[in-house]
Design a protein around this motif. Structure first.
Motif, PDB file in Angstrom:
ATOM      1  N   LEU A  29     -23.672  35.399 -12.280  1.00 41.33           N
ATOM      2  CA  LEU A  29     -22.497  35.963 -11.609  1.00 41.33           C
ATOM      3  C   LEU A  29     -22.550  35.738 -10.108  1.00 41.33           C
ATOM      4  CD1 LEU A  29     -22.011  39.309 -13.543  1.00 41.33           C
ATOM      5  CD2 LEU A  29     -20.538  37.293 -13.593  1.00 41.33           C
ATOM      6  N   PHE A  30     -23.721  35.915  -9.536  1.00 40.88           N
ATOM      7  CA  PHE A  30     -23.865  35.662  -8.095  1.00 40.88           C
ATOM      8  C   PHE A  30     -23.567  34.203  -7.769  1.00 40.88           C
ATOM      9  CE2 PHE A  30     -26.669  33.999  -4.754  1.00 40.88           C
ATOM     10  CZ  PHE A  30     -26.050  34.581  -3.657  1.00 40.88           C
ATOM     11  N   LEU A  31     -24.145  33.282  -8.537  1.00 43.93           N
ATOM     12  CA  LEU A  31     -23.935  31.865  -8.260  1.00 43.93           C
ATOM     13  C   LEU A  31     -22.480  31.440  -8.452  1.00 43.93           C
ATOM     14  CD1 LEU A  31     -27.180  30.359  -9.789  1.00 43.93           C
ATOM     15  CD2 LEU A  31     -26.594  30.565  -7.368  1.00 43.93           C
ATOM     16  N   CYS A  32     -21.742  32.169  -9.264  1.00 43.74           N
ATOM     17  CA  CYS A  32     -20.326  31.871  -9.484  1.00 43.74           C
ATOM     18  C   CYS A  32     -19.427  32.570  -8.470  1.00 43.74           C
ATOM     19  CB  CYS A  32     -19.916  32.279 -10.896  1.00 43.74           C
ATOM     20  SG  CYS A  32     -20.685  31.268 -12.177  1.00 43.74           S
ATOM     21  N   SER A  33     -20.005  33.373  -7.614  1.00 41.91           N
ATOM     22  CA  SER A  33     -19.210  34.149  -6.665  1.00 41.91           C
ATOM     23  C   SER A  33     -19.050  33.419  -5.326  1.00 41.91           C
ATOM     24  CB  SER A  33     -19.866  35.507  -6.418  1.00 41.91           C
ATOM     25  OG  SER A  33     -21.016  35.360  -5.601  1.00 41.91           O
ATOM     26  N   GLU A  34     -18.157  33.923  -4.508  1.00 39.97           N
ATOM     27  CA  GLU A  34     -17.952  33.381  -3.166  1.00 39.97           C
ATOM     28  C   GLU A  34     -19.193  33.563  -2.299  1.00 39.97           C
ATOM     29  OE1 GLU A  34     -15.446  31.622  -1.657  1.00 39.97           O
ATOM     30  OE2 GLU A  34     -14.740  31.407  -3.717  1.00 39.97           O
ATOM     31  N   ALA A  35     -19.988  34.578  -2.584  1.00 38.48           N
ATOM     32  CA  ALA A  35     -21.201  34.828  -1.806  1.00 38.48           C
ATOM     33  C   ALA A  35     -22.188  33.664  -1.893  1.00 38.48           C
ATOM     34  CB  ALA A  35     -21.874  36.111  -2.271  1.00 38.48           C
ATOM     35  N   ALA A  36     -22.100  32.869  -2.939  1.00 37.38           N
ATOM     36  CA  ALA A  36     -23.003  31.739  -3.132  1.00 37.38           C
ATOM     37  C   ALA A  36     -22.325  30.405  -2.851  1.00 37.38           C
ATOM     38  CB  ALA A  36     -23.552  31.757  -4.550  1.00 37.38           C
ATOM     39  N   ALA A  37     -21.199  30.427  -2.170  1.00 40.12           N
ATOM     40  CA  ALA A  37     -20.415  29.211  -1.936  1.00 40.12           C
ATOM     41  C   ALA A  37     -21.189  28.123  -1.188  1.00 40.12           C
ATOM     42  CB  ALA A  37     -19.135  29.548  -1.190  1.00 40.12           C
ATOM     43  N   SER A  38     -22.142  28.506  -0.369  1.00 43.01           N
ATOM     44  CA  SER A  38     -22.897  27.522   0.419  1.00 43.01           C
ATOM     45  C   SER A  38     -24.197  27.091  -0.246  1.00 43.01           C
ATOM     46  CB  SER A  38     -23.210  28.096   1.803  1.00 43.01           C
ATOM     47  OG  SER A  38     -22.014  28.290   2.521  1.00 43.01           O
ATOM     48  N   THR A  42     -30.157  23.191  -5.242  1.00 40.95           N
ATOM     49  CA  THR A  42     -31.456  23.864  -5.210  1.00 40.95           C
ATOM     50  C   THR A  42     -31.797  24.429  -6.584  1.00 40.95           C
ATOM     51  OG1 THR A  42     -32.779  25.502  -4.022  1.00 40.95           O
ATOM     52  CG2 THR A  42     -30.523  26.121  -4.543  1.00 40.95           C
ATOM     53  N   ALA A  43     -33.069  24.593  -6.817  1.00 52.31           N
ATOM     54  CA  ALA A  43     -33.522  25.255  -8.048  1.00 52.31           C
ATOM     55  C   ALA A  43     -33.724  26.728  -7.723  1.00 52.31           C
ATOM     56  CB  ALA A  43     -34.824  24.638  -8.522  1.00 52.31           C
ATOM     57  N   LEU A  44     -33.260  27.570  -8.595  1.00 57.16           N
ATOM     58  CA  LEU A  44     -33.415  29.015  -8.406  1.00 57.16           C
ATOM     59  C   LEU A  44     -34.115  29.566  -9.653  1.00 57.16           C
ATOM     60  CD1 LEU A  44     -32.823  31.472  -6.648  1.00 57.16           C
ATOM     61  CD2 LEU A  44     -30.615  31.647  -7.783  1.00 57.16           C
ATOM     62  N   PRO A  45     -35.437  29.589  -9.633  1.00 51.20           N
ATOM     63  CA  PRO A  45     -36.146  30.061 -10.814  1.00 51.20           C
ATOM     64  C   PRO A  45     -35.938  31.566 -11.040  1.00 51.20           C
ATOM     65  CG  PRO A  45     -37.702  29.371  -9.106  1.00 51.20           C
ATOM     66  CD  PRO A  45     -36.334  29.158  -8.576  1.00 51.20           C
ATOM     67  N   VAL A  46     -35.713  31.920 -12.272  1.00 42.69           N
ATOM     68  CA  VAL A  46     -35.598  33.314 -12.678  1.00 42.69           C
ATOM     69  C   VAL A  46     -36.655  33.495 -13.759  1.00 42.69           C
ATOM     70  CG1 VAL A  46     -34.057  35.101 -13.565  1.00 42.69           C
ATOM     71  CG2 VAL A  46     -33.123  33.237 -12.193  1.00 42.69           C
ATOM     72  N   ASP A  47     -37.888  33.610 -13.301  1.00 45.45           N
ATOM     73  CA  ASP A  47     -39.011  33.566 -14.238  1.00 45.45           C
ATOM     74  C   ASP A  47     -39.990  34.718 -14.085  1.00 45.45           C
ATOM     75  OD1 ASP A  47     -40.326  32.967 -11.894  1.00 45.45           O
ATOM     76  OD2 ASP A  47     -40.579  30.847 -12.368  1.00 45.45           O
ATOM     77  N   GLY A  48     -39.650  35.702 -13.271  1.00 46.47           N
ATOM     78  CA  GLY A  48     -40.532  36.857 -13.128  1.00 46.47           C
ATOM     79  C   GLY A  48     -41.858  36.558 -12.465  1.00 46.47           C
ATOM     80  N   GLY A  49     -41.948  35.451 -11.756  1.00 40.13           N
ATOM     81  CA  GLY A  49     -43.174  35.102 -11.060  1.00 40.13           C
ATOM     82  C   GLY A  49     -44.166  34.292 -11.876  1.00 40.13           C
ATOM     83  N   TRP A  50     -43.729  33.736 -12.991  1.00 36.25           N
ATOM     84  CA  TRP A  50     -44.621  32.993 -13.873  1.00 36.25           C
ATOM     85  C   TRP A  50     -45.449  31.942 -13.140  1.00 36.25           C
ATOM     86  CZ3 TRP A  50     -46.456  33.849 -18.550  1.00 36.25           C
ATOM     87  CH2 TRP A  50     -47.077  32.821 -19.232  1.00 36.25           C
TER      88      TRP A  50
END
Length: 53
Positions: A29-38, A42-50
């Motif tokens: 949702l964040f990446l689809c929002s205007e807040a993430a327009a810029s 980039t890679a954005l890992p969502v892995d809990g620190g693996w």
């Protein structure tokens, strides 16, 4: 099975839990929002620190 997950898979996971679907949905949702327009290319890992283990 739960014991195996806790003792083997999550033993080296920094936060000792899997990333939940709700957490992943919040990132999407964040990446689809205007807040993430810029944010581009980039890679954005969502892995809990693996990788930090």
């Amino acid at each position: 099975m739960d014991k195996v997950v806790r003792q083997v898979i999550l033993a080296s996971q920094p936060n000792k839990r899997f990333v939940g679907l709700d957490e992943l949905a919040q990132v999407v949702l964040f990446l689809c929002s205007e807040a993430a327009a810029s944010i581009t290319g980039t890679a954005l890992p969502v892995d809990g620190g693996w990788p930090a283990r």
